[in-house]
Design an enzyme around this catalytic site. Structure first.
Site, PDB file in Angstrom:
ATOM      1  N   ARG A   1       0.846  -1.197   0.000  1.00 49.13           N
ATOM      2  CA  ARG A   1       0.000   0.000   0.000  1.00 49.13           C
ATOM      3  C   ARG A   1       0.872   1.234   0.000  1.00 49.13           C
ATOM      4  NH1 ARG A   1      -5.145   1.858   3.373  1.00 49.13           N
ATOM      5  NH2 ARG A   1      -5.304   3.902   2.405  1.00 49.13           N
TER       6      ARG A   1
ATOM      7  N   ASP B   1      -8.350  -0.901   9.278  1.00 50.06           N
ATOM      8  CA  ASP B   1      -8.798   0.160  10.172  1.00 50.06           C
ATOM      9  C   ASP B   1      -9.236  -0.408  11.513  1.00 50.06           C
ATOM     10  OD1 ASP B   1      -8.574   2.431   8.429  1.00 50.06           O
ATOM     11  OD2 ASP B   1     -10.371   1.745   7.381  1.00 50.06           O
TER      12      ASP B   1
ATOM     13  N   ASP C   1      -6.446  -2.317   3.097  1.00 48.52           N
ATOM     14  CA  ASP C   1      -6.801  -1.212   3.988  1.00 48.52           C
ATOM     15  C   ASP C   1      -7.201  -1.834   5.317  1.00 48.52           C
ATOM     16  OD1 ASP C   1      -7.394   1.418   4.804  1.00 48.52           O
ATOM     17  OD2 ASP C   1      -9.484   1.219   4.204  1.00 48.52           O
TER      18      ASP C   1
ATOM     19  N   ARG D   1      -6.561   0.084  -3.650  1.00 48.56           N
ATOM     20  CA  ARG D   1      -5.560  -0.266  -2.640  1.00 48.56           C
ATOM     21  C   ARG D   1      -5.459  -1.769  -2.486  1.00 48.56           C
ATOM     22  NH1 ARG D   1      -8.602   3.247   1.588  1.00 48.56           N
ATOM     23  NH2 ARG D   1      -8.262   4.527  -0.186  1.00 48.56           N
TER      24      ARG D   1
END
Length: 161
Positions: free
Chosen positions: A87, A101, A99, A96
């Protein structure tokens, strides 16, 4: 070394819409789950439409991990995994490889200049709430007091005119 049974639990959202060294986006998500470790539970990988200017569909999932890291330390580790997966900084909502989170933390709230937990936008994202509801439907958002299931239901409810 095993974690104590009272180790904090984090809810992590995972997404990919670009192939990488592990294969297709769903393969990237599976590899990220292995790389993060500490897995308590993981959802199915769900195909979801893109947000913003991206045209590629996403592979999204959620996982619960046990970790004695504080939120900034976990965030640093997740960002290192993203970089290791290829990334790169780019435009918001662009393609991407992975990811990652932090969505929720069993210890409640965290806020500093680099990180806010719960994630500020998770309540409005079906691609986060759907997978998270598979593995933690009764987890309460410490801000609203609503469960993940209730948040998902509210998001899917048609607007009343």
């Amino acid at each position: 070394m095993p974690l104590p049974s009272d180790a904090p639990v984090y809810a992590i959202a995972l997404g990919s819409n670009r192939p990488g060294r592990h294969g297709r986006p769903a393969d990237e998500v599976r590899a990220a789950i292995r790389a993060i470790g500490g897995v308590v539970a993981s959802s199915r990988i769900m195909p979801t439409p893109p947000l913003g200017p991206s045209i590629r569909c996403y592979a999204n999932a959620a996982m619960l991990i046990a970790s004695d890291e504080d939120p900034p330390a976990l965030l640093a580790r997740l960002k290192a995994i993203e970089r290791d997966f290829g990334r790169r900084a780019g435009r918001r909502w662009g393609p991407r490889v992975i990811d990652l989170d932090i969505i929720l933390w069993s210890a409640g709230l965290w806020a500093d200049t680099a990180l806010t937990v719960p994630h500020l936008a998770f309540r409005s994202r079906a691609f986060v709430l759907g997978p998270l509801c598979q593995i933690a439907p009764r987890w309460r958002d410490p801000v609203t007091g609503l469960t993940v299931r209730q948040l998902l239901h509210r998001l899917r409810r048609p607007d009343k005119i």
